[in-house]
Design an enzyme around this catalytic site. Sequence first.
Site, short mmCIF file in Angstrom:
data_model
loop_
_atom_site.label_atom_id
_atom_site.label_comp_id
_atom_site.label_asym_id
_atom_site.label_seq_id
_atom_site.Cartn_x
_atom_site.Cartn_y
_atom_site.Cartn_z
N ASP A 112 8.29 1.15 -2.00
CA ASP A 112 8.93 2.42 -2.35
C ASP A 112 10.42 2.40 -2.01
O ASP A 112 10.91 1.51 -1.30
CB ASP A 112 8.22 3.55 -1.58
N ASP A 163 6.23 10.82 -9.58
CA ASP A 163 5.55 11.61 -8.55
C ASP A 163 4.90 12.84 -9.16
O ASP A 163 4.20 13.57 -8.47
CB ASP A 163 6.54 12.02 -7.46
C1 GLA Z 1 7.46 8.67 -2.62
C2 GLA Z 1 6.44 8.06 -3.55
C3 GLA Z 1 5.09 8.72 -3.31
C4 GLA Z 1 4.68 8.53 -1.88
C5 GLA Z 1 5.75 9.08 -0.95
C6 GLA Z 1 5.45 8.73 0.49
O1 GLA Z 1 7.71 9.99 -2.95
O2 GLA Z 1 6.85 8.19 -4.88
O3 GLA Z 1 4.13 8.18 -4.18
O4 GLA Z 1 4.47 7.16 -1.64
O5 GLA Z 1 7.04 8.55 -1.27
O6 GLA Z 1 6.44 9.17 1.32
#
Ligand code: GLA
Length: 749
Positions: free
Chosen positions: A508, A570
Amino acid sequence: MFRLVNRATVIASVVSFLGHCPVTAADQSSSTDPIVVDGKTFALNGDHVSYRFHVDNSTGDLLSDHFGGSVTGPIPTEITGAVNGWVGRPGRIRREFPDQGRGDFRIPAIRIRQTEGYTVSDLQYRSHETKRGKPTLPGLPSTFGDEDDVSTLVIHLYDDYSDVAAALSYSIFPKQDAIVRSASIKNKGKSNITVESLASLSVDFPYEDLDMISLRGDWAREAHRERRKVEYGIQSFGSLTGYASHLHNPFVSIVNPETTESSGEAWGFSLIYSGSFSVEVEKGSQGFTRTMLGLNPSQLSWNLGPGENLTSPECVAVYSNNGIGGMSRSLHRLYRNHLIKSKFATADRPALLNSWEGLGSTFNESTIYELARESADLGIKMFVLDDGWFGDKYPRTSDTAGLGDWVPNPRRFPEGLAHAVNSITDLKAANTSTNLRFGIWFEPEMVNPNSSLYHEHPDWALHAGSYPRTQTRNQLVLNVALPEVQEFIIEAVSNILNSADITYVKWDNNRGIHEMPSPSTDHQYMLGLYRVFDNLTTTFPDVLWEGCASGGGRFDPGVLQYFPQIWASDDTDAIERITIQLGTSLAYPPSAMGAHLSAVPNQQTGRTVPVDFRGHVAMMGGSFGLELDPANTPEADRAALPGLIKLAEKVNPIILKGDMYRLSLPEDSDWPAVLFISEDSSEAVLFYFQLNPRVDQAIPWVRMQGLDPTAMYSVDDNATYSGATLMNLGLQFPFDTEYGSKVVFLEKQ
Ligand code: GLA
């Protein structure tokens, strides 16, 4: 059959003011060879595309002749007319590598600041070479292929006034109708120069009336398709975030105004890069349209000492006469076969459950074991532990601490991470002898000031002198341009992967870069990051790597070189996801998309959509998963999950390897539809959705594409129709609920 032709005959290519004089004359018999060189004229030939240019003998400049549908044999020389007014001849012609300062007032592909301060260049043809296959780019992701897949032409240019050399590399993948170009600049002089801009590809279209299509958005609403008319002047977009970003994707399509999804000419340009980029489309005073992609000039200022060089990222250019859909399918095939290095590029992906939306960062060893057990009972094959598992002195129990401290939290894993992993990987997926696999989340490029890492190495965070270090989500960005930071990341991630049976990583990256020490840090960061990606993916080839940047903030071809899949957004709301996934598919194969069925009401939109609909949308992505806690899922929805997982597994090979046809789009229709046709064309699967119910209105017909018109297809084993009937008449499917969805199998008889 492969044949490179390099004729001794030099046919002069002069710009004629007199008429259609066939001066660029690659001979007929060789016109289907991938690269045909005839004196100083050059032709790159794909199955349905030609890209042609030549050297202007009077100036040494490279002039463009054609990029589009196949042309063969001699072609007419462009008639430029008289030069009147302020625009000089260089501003009236189509150029391969436009410079600044000699009468072309359009955007330049190259701007070099000489030691004396000049930004004039005069790069003239010197020589060329052809190669079978394709070399890699130093330190950058690039397309690849063997000698039968791709051929390369390199043109060497030289500026006598400044002693700067340039090499333009063109590769042609004939089967994909794709041309890939990059540019490299070398300082052959004795003092420093600065490269202020360097485009990877610049194409001058001889057409005045064109549209451009791009992908724009923001966090949780990525990849919204934007189509607009190309107006006079410059239309540009790009990224200054340090990453490709959610805001704009490094992709643009140029189409004729009448081009649709399934018909007409479409050109697609896709930059293989994950950092700040620039796309510029300029319609100049003469009516030509210049399209240029490359590093963002505002974040470049690259110093080149004597003997040093700078190579641009690659830009892919594809052409299709089968509309926007045809353009996308060319890119999909190219990326599946000649960009994604992972052995999982087209291998079936395990149905997974990711803990993020179900548990957030509040868990311990027994709660994740329970979640994994519930997942296995549903038929899930991979359990992914998201954010929150790490940090000791500064435990990651919220987003305020812990990033940078890649040690398992001993309070959450008192017997160690390996113990927790072993207990989960001992579980069997329901009704199988398959052990559950384990995946884990990292955000290695980041640091919380509340971390041991930051206390030990505050200088590792990107900063600009004494300017405040702006925090986003309570975190700072590590300077991945520094070799010691690269080594730290490689070691930290490797230690965890070596410590337990982990076969999946979600990588990420949750903020943009604010304070850069210097503009060139942007590209240095990317070179460092690619080194890290290359090292880790080579050391751990059996790990399935997933890219993520707050969802699709880094959904770009650079990441795809190393990671075969990327979390698309997301936003897991199924209605929003249709737009996001179909938008993303303009440039990227569905195999590359992570898509999950999540709980309702949806966390981002508050909307409630039936579980089947959510599942059907998610299984259009190459990596299908769940993003919920089954224990907190209403029984009716929970009962549907095993069937949806099985269906996702059944369609997965077609999604991963097949061709995608966007039959209707959510922005145009209440009934968006997508057809995937298997690689061997023997089967197809239709995804069909109703967004808004209509009362007392005729049931719409959905017409297929890409089938064999003469073959017979059984439809869900119920009825059999010819491909011609399915494509020209279509099928009807009544819906009786809001947000209805259907998955229909077509099998060739
Ligand atoms: C980001 C990712 C999510 C999750 C969060 C965790 O927003 O896109 O899928 O992994 O971080 O903090």
